[in-house]
Design a protein around this motif. Sequence first.
Motif, PDB file in Angstrom:
ATOM      1  N   ASP A 149       0.832  -1.203   0.000  1.00  0.00           N
ATOM      2  CA  ASP A 149       0.000   0.000   0.000  1.00  0.00           C
ATOM      3  C   ASP A 149       0.869   1.257   0.000  1.00  0.00           C
ATOM      4  OD1 ASP A 149      -2.314   1.503  -0.060  1.00  0.00           O
ATOM      5  OD2 ASP A 149      -2.562   1.519   2.124  1.00  0.00           O
ATOM      6  N   LYS A 150       1.812   1.285  -0.948  1.00  0.00           N
ATOM      7  CA  LYS A 150       2.732   2.408  -1.086  1.00  0.00           C
ATOM      8  C   LYS A 150       2.769   2.889  -2.527  1.00  0.00           C
ATOM      9  CE  LYS A 150       6.096   1.226   2.551  1.00  0.00           C
ATOM     10  NZ  LYS A 150       7.543   0.933   2.802  1.00  0.00           N
ATOM     11  N   THR A 151       3.337   4.086  -2.716  1.00  0.00           N
ATOM     12  CA  THR A 151       3.668   4.578  -4.056  1.00  0.00           C
ATOM     13  C   THR A 151       5.186   4.744  -4.140  1.00  0.00           C
ATOM     14  OG1 THR A 151       3.421   6.892  -3.385  1.00  0.00           O
ATOM     15  CG2 THR A 151       1.471   5.785  -4.309  1.00  0.00           C
ATOM     16  N   LEU A 152       5.685   4.899  -5.344  1.00  0.00           N
ATOM     17  CA  LEU A 152       7.132   5.006  -5.542  1.00  0.00           C
ATOM     18  C   LEU A 152       7.444   5.962  -6.679  1.00  0.00           C
ATOM     19  CD1 LEU A 152      10.010   3.764  -4.849  1.00  0.00           C
ATOM     20  CD2 LEU A 152       9.594   2.226  -6.794  1.00  0.00           C
ATOM     21  N   ARG A 153       8.387   6.850  -6.441  1.00  0.00           N
ATOM     22  CA  ARG A 153       8.895   7.716  -7.506  1.00  0.00           C
ATOM     23  C   ARG A 153       9.836   6.914  -8.390  1.00  0.00           C
ATOM     24  NH1 ARG A 153      11.849  10.574  -3.390  1.00  0.00           N
ATOM     25  NH2 ARG A 153      13.014  11.571  -5.056  1.00  0.00           N
ATOM     26  N   ILE A 154       9.704   7.084  -9.694  1.00  0.00           N
ATOM     27  CA  ILE A 154      10.599   6.383 -10.610  1.00  0.00           C
ATOM     28  C   ILE A 154      11.067   7.315 -11.722  1.00  0.00           C
ATOM     29  CG2 ILE A 154       9.501   4.143 -10.182  1.00  0.00           C
ATOM     30  CD1 ILE A 154       8.335   4.397 -13.086  1.00  0.00           C
ATOM     31  N   TYR A 155      12.226   6.955 -12.306  1.00  0.00           N
ATOM     32  CA  TYR A 155      12.704   7.541 -13.548  1.00  0.00           C
ATOM     33  C   TYR A 155      12.723   6.407 -14.581  1.00  0.00           C
ATOM     34  CZ  TYR A 155      14.826  11.303 -10.652  1.00  0.00           C
ATOM     35  OH  TYR A 155      15.068  12.325  -9.771  1.00  0.00           O
ATOM     36  N   VAL A 156      12.453   6.717 -15.801  1.00  0.00           N
ATOM     37  CA  VAL A 156      12.593   5.749 -16.876  1.00  0.00           C
ATOM     38  C   VAL A 156      14.006   5.882 -17.449  1.00  0.00           C
ATOM     39  CG1 VAL A 156      11.873   5.178 -19.238  1.00  0.00           C
ATOM     40  CG2 VAL A 156      10.153   5.540 -17.445  1.00  0.00           C
ATOM     41  N   GLN A 157      14.729   4.759 -17.491  1.00  0.00           N
ATOM     42  CA  GLN A 157      16.081   4.778 -18.036  1.00  0.00           C
ATOM     43  C   GLN A 157      16.041   4.577 -19.543  1.00  0.00           C
ATOM     44  OE1 GLN A 157      18.867   1.953 -16.387  1.00  0.00           O
ATOM     45  NE2 GLN A 157      20.587   2.765 -17.581  1.00  0.00           N
ATOM     46  N   GLY A 192      10.917  11.431 -13.774  1.00  0.00           N
ATOM     47  CA  GLY A 192      12.171  11.762 -14.424  1.00  0.00           C
ATOM     48  C   GLY A 192      12.606  10.742 -15.455  1.00  0.00           C
ATOM     49  N   LEU A 193      13.666  11.104 -16.159  1.00  0.00           N
ATOM     50  CA  LEU A 193      14.339  10.233 -17.111  1.00  0.00           C
ATOM     51  C   LEU A 193      15.808  10.140 -16.707  1.00  0.00           C
ATOM     52  CD1 LEU A 193      12.955  11.722 -20.472  1.00  0.00           C
ATOM     53  CD2 LEU A 193      12.049   9.751 -19.212  1.00  0.00           C
ATOM     54  N   MET A 194      16.424   9.013 -17.023  1.00  0.00           N
ATOM     55  CA  MET A 194      17.825   8.800 -16.655  1.00  0.00           C
ATOM     56  C   MET A 194      18.575   8.199 -17.826  1.00  0.00           C
ATOM     57  SD  MET A 194      20.054   6.096 -15.692  1.00  0.00           S
ATOM     58  CE  MET A 194      20.929   5.459 -14.270  1.00  0.00           C
ATOM     59  N   THR A 195      19.838   8.597 -18.000  1.00  0.00           N
ATOM     60  CA  THR A 195      20.675   7.979 -19.020  1.00  0.00           C
ATOM     61  C   THR A 195      22.132   8.030 -18.602  1.00  0.00           C
ATOM     62  OG1 THR A 195      20.971   7.782 -21.422  1.00  0.00           O
ATOM     63  CG2 THR A 195      21.259   9.983 -20.491  1.00  0.00           C
ATOM     64  N   ILE A 196      22.938   7.207 -19.286  1.00  0.00           N
ATOM     65  CA  ILE A 196      24.393   7.192 -19.128  1.00  0.00           C
ATOM     66  C   ILE A 196      24.988   7.574 -20.475  1.00  0.00           C
ATOM     67  CG2 ILE A 196      26.431   5.807 -18.574  1.00  0.00           C
ATOM     68  CD1 ILE A 196      24.525   3.935 -16.997  1.00  0.00           C
ATOM     69  N   GLY A 197      25.824   8.586 -20.492  1.00  0.00           N
ATOM     70  CA  GLY A 197      26.417   9.045 -21.740  1.00  0.00           C
ATOM     71  C   GLY A 197      27.346   8.002 -22.357  1.00  0.00           C
ATOM     72  N   ILE A 198      27.553   8.117 -23.644  1.00  0.00           N
ATOM     73  CA  ILE A 198      28.417   7.181 -24.354  1.00  0.00           C
ATOM     74  C   ILE A 198      29.853   7.271 -23.837  1.00  0.00           C
ATOM     75  CG2 ILE A 198      29.050   8.808 -26.207  1.00  0.00           C
ATOM     76  CD1 ILE A 198      28.841   6.441 -28.155  1.00  0.00           C
ATOM     77  N   THR A 231      10.077  16.236 -14.597  1.00  0.00           N
ATOM     78  CA  THR A 231      10.788  17.403 -14.064  1.00  0.00           C
ATOM     79  C   THR A 231      12.272  17.117 -13.825  1.00  0.00           C
ATOM     80  OG1 THR A 231      10.230  16.777 -11.795  1.00  0.00           O
ATOM     81  CG2 THR A 231       8.702  18.261 -12.937  1.00  0.00           C
ATOM     82  N   GLN A 232      12.650  15.835 -13.846  1.00  0.00           N
ATOM     83  CA  GLN A 232      14.027  15.477 -13.502  1.00  0.00           C
ATOM     84  C   GLN A 232      14.726  14.775 -14.658  1.00  0.00           C
ATOM     85  OE1 GLN A 232      15.366  16.457 -10.566  1.00  0.00           O
ATOM     86  NE2 GLN A 232      13.384  17.403 -10.138  1.00  0.00           N
ATOM     87  N   LEU A 233      15.955  15.200 -14.935  1.00  0.00           N
ATOM     88  CA  LEU A 233      16.818  14.538 -15.903  1.00  0.00           C
ATOM     89  C   LEU A 233      18.099  14.135 -15.181  1.00  0.00           C
ATOM     90  CD1 LEU A 233      16.510  16.783 -19.101  1.00  0.00           C
ATOM     91  CD2 LEU A 233      15.383  14.593 -18.647  1.00  0.00           C
ATOM     92  N   SER A 234      18.236  12.841 -14.911  1.00  0.00           N
ATOM     93  CA  SER A 234      19.415  12.328 -14.230  1.00  0.00           C
ATOM     94  C   SER A 234      20.435  11.917 -15.278  1.00  0.00           C
ATOM     95  CB  SER A 234      19.033  11.125 -13.351  1.00  0.00           C
ATOM     96  OG  SER A 234      20.186  10.554 -12.763  1.00  0.00           O
ATOM     97  N   MET A 235      21.430  12.756 -15.484  1.00  0.00           N
ATOM     98  CA  MET A 235      22.452  12.467 -16.485  1.00  0.00           C
ATOM     99  C   MET A 235      23.714  13.249 -16.150  1.00  0.00           C
ATOM    100  SD  MET A 235      20.663  14.386 -19.741  1.00  0.00           S
ATOM    101  CE  MET A 235      20.578  16.194 -19.893  1.00  0.00           C
ATOM    102  N   GLY A 236      24.832  12.586 -16.348  1.00  0.00           N
ATOM    103  CA  GLY A 236      26.120  13.178 -16.030  1.00  0.00           C
ATOM    104  C   GLY A 236      26.749  12.525 -14.819  1.00  0.00           C
ATOM    105  N   MET A 237      28.035  12.147 -14.970  1.00  0.00           N
ATOM    106  CA  MET A 237      28.791  11.538 -13.877  1.00  0.00           C
ATOM    107  C   MET A 237      30.110  12.290 -13.720  1.00  0.00           C
ATOM    108  SD  MET A 237      27.757   7.488 -14.305  1.00  0.00           S
ATOM    109  CE  MET A 237      28.393   7.274 -15.969  1.00  0.00           C
ATOM    110  N   SER A 238      31.045  11.710 -12.999  1.00  0.00           N
ATOM    111  CA  SER A 238      32.279  12.434 -12.672  1.00  0.00           C
ATOM    112  C   SER A 238      32.973  13.013 -13.901  1.00  0.00           C
ATOM    113  CB  SER A 238      33.254  11.514 -11.921  1.00  0.00           C
ATOM    114  OG  SER A 238      32.761  11.185 -10.640  1.00  0.00           O
ATOM    115  N   GLY A 239      33.012  12.250 -14.999  1.00  0.00           N
ATOM    116  CA  GLY A 239      33.774  12.679 -16.150  1.00  0.00           C
ATOM    117  C   GLY A 239      33.037  13.535 -17.153  1.00  0.00           C
ATOM    118  N   ASP A 240      31.708  13.591 -17.061  1.00  0.00           N
ATOM    119  CA  ASP A 240      30.951  14.320 -18.095  1.00  0.00           C
ATOM    120  C   ASP A 240      29.822  15.181 -17.537  1.00  0.00           C
ATOM    121  OD1 ASP A 240      29.050  12.411 -17.370  1.00  0.00           O
ATOM    122  OD2 ASP A 240      29.266  11.234 -19.208  1.00  0.00           O
TER     123      ASP A 240
END
Length: 270
Positions: A149-157, A192-198, A231-240
């Motif tokens: 009986d919960k909800t969950l926030r998700i991003y589509v990868q 949100g949406l999430m990706t890992i750069g090339i 509203t959220q774009l999860s992208m970018g890590m230490s190098g980019d």
Amino acid sequence: SYSFCTLLGKGGNKKTALRVSRGLLRMAELGHIREGILKVYEQIDEACRECGRDPKEVTLCLATKTRTMEEVKEAWKHCRGVPVMGENQVQTALSRVDEGIEGEEVDKHFIGHLQSNKVNHILTFADCIQTVDTLKLAEKLHTRLEQLDKTLRIYVQVNTSGEDQKSGCEPSAAVELVCSIAKSFPRLKVEGLMTIGINSPDPEKVSACFRTLKNLQTEINAAEIPGVRITQLSMGMSGDMKLAIKEGSTMVRVGTAIFGERDYSKTPAA
């Protein structure tokens, strides 16, 4: 107050002096984490200035893979606002629960590939899952959330690089996937949406991945899917991360630039 030398010279205080010595040594060992976070925030601020954005629009997600709880908590102290931490292995996430993380004010994200048979376990940890990329996984999550009986926030990868080794749905399938999740699984809140750069030395190729995700955000929001606002774009890590911010990232996932190189011998079995 006693100096370290004074404490060491008093027989009754040798144990105290030893504790102080160990404490000072550990503080020095953890000092690089504060320096790392400050440098990351400087990069975030600089990237935002260069593209006319407000640094408050970009959240730092601590990628805490292989890090001890002591290191993680040290990092929390220097975060702007409520800390956001990202784990990418279910077993590590569960160990955080065992270490008492539930009582902490922290936003807990799962940022690794999630197998459908691990759904029950990860929901004891995650406030948000960033790696939903199939209807099958969405259905498994929703079924368990119904029981709880919960909800969950998700991003589509989304796999914006086209690399076989990376997870995520195809960009051409992202809008339909978001529509289907919103229609069939109301306990999943797509925010949100999430990706890992090339993995490429060419910054334009990396930026193109992030641009694809930004364009998908625009397309999905223009579709006015009931109950969905990306509203959220999860992208970018230490190098980019600077490239990602310039393309519209609202969350960068950073570990190595803060904690240093990872010791994979500490990584538990998935």
